[in-house]
Motif scaffolding. Structure first.
Motif, short mmCIF file in Angstrom:
data_model
loop_
_atom_site.label_atom_id
_atom_site.label_comp_id
_atom_site.label_asym_id
_atom_site.label_seq_id
_atom_site.Cartn_x
_atom_site.Cartn_y
_atom_site.Cartn_z
N LYS A 117 2.09 -1.59 4.70
CA LYS A 117 2.42 -0.17 4.62
C LYS A 117 2.72 0.22 3.18
CE LYS A 117 5.55 3.29 6.46
NZ LYS A 117 6.77 3.59 5.80
N MET A 118 3.49 -0.61 2.48
CA MET A 118 3.83 -0.32 1.09
C MET A 118 2.58 -0.29 0.22
SD MET A 118 7.01 0.29 1.01
CE MET A 118 7.52 0.18 -0.68
N LYS A 119 1.64 -1.20 0.48
CA LYS A 119 0.40 -1.26 -0.28
C LYS A 119 -0.43 0.00 -0.03
CE LYS A 119 -2.82 -4.85 -1.56
NZ LYS A 119 -3.33 -6.18 -1.27
N ALA A 120 -0.47 0.46 1.22
CA ALA A 120 -1.21 1.67 1.56
C ALA A 120 -0.56 2.90 0.90
CB ALA A 120 -1.27 1.85 3.07
N ASP A 121 0.78 2.95 0.89
CA ASP A 121 1.48 4.05 0.23
C ASP A 121 1.19 4.08 -1.26
OD1 ASP A 121 2.54 4.80 2.64
OD2 ASP A 121 4.56 4.00 2.25
N ALA A 122 1.16 2.90 -1.88
CA ALA A 122 0.89 2.83 -3.31
C ALA A 122 -0.53 3.31 -3.60
CB ALA A 122 1.08 1.40 -3.81
#
Length: 63
Positions: A31-36
């Protein structure tokens, strides 16, 4: 006589332990990677100078 001069030997660091991730950690990292990635895309769009979102407050020509 003691040896004062020269470079002291660095202390050995303990080896890093391999971390174990459970499903929640992996989902959070994804999720954090997608947000970034989404933030990066928005920054690129903003740097081009185009409108981010259509609409907003428009001023009328009346005085």
């Amino acid at each position: 006589m003691s040896r004062q001069g020269g470079k002291a030997k660095p202390l050995k660091k303990p080896k890093k332990k391999t971390q174990e991730f459970d499903e929640e950690d992996l989902a959070f990292k994804a999720k954090m990677k997608a947000d970034a990635a989404a933030k990066k895309a928005m920054a690129e769009k903003a740097s081009k100078g185009g409108p981010l979102i259509g609409g907003g407050i428009k001023k009328s020509g009346k005085k």
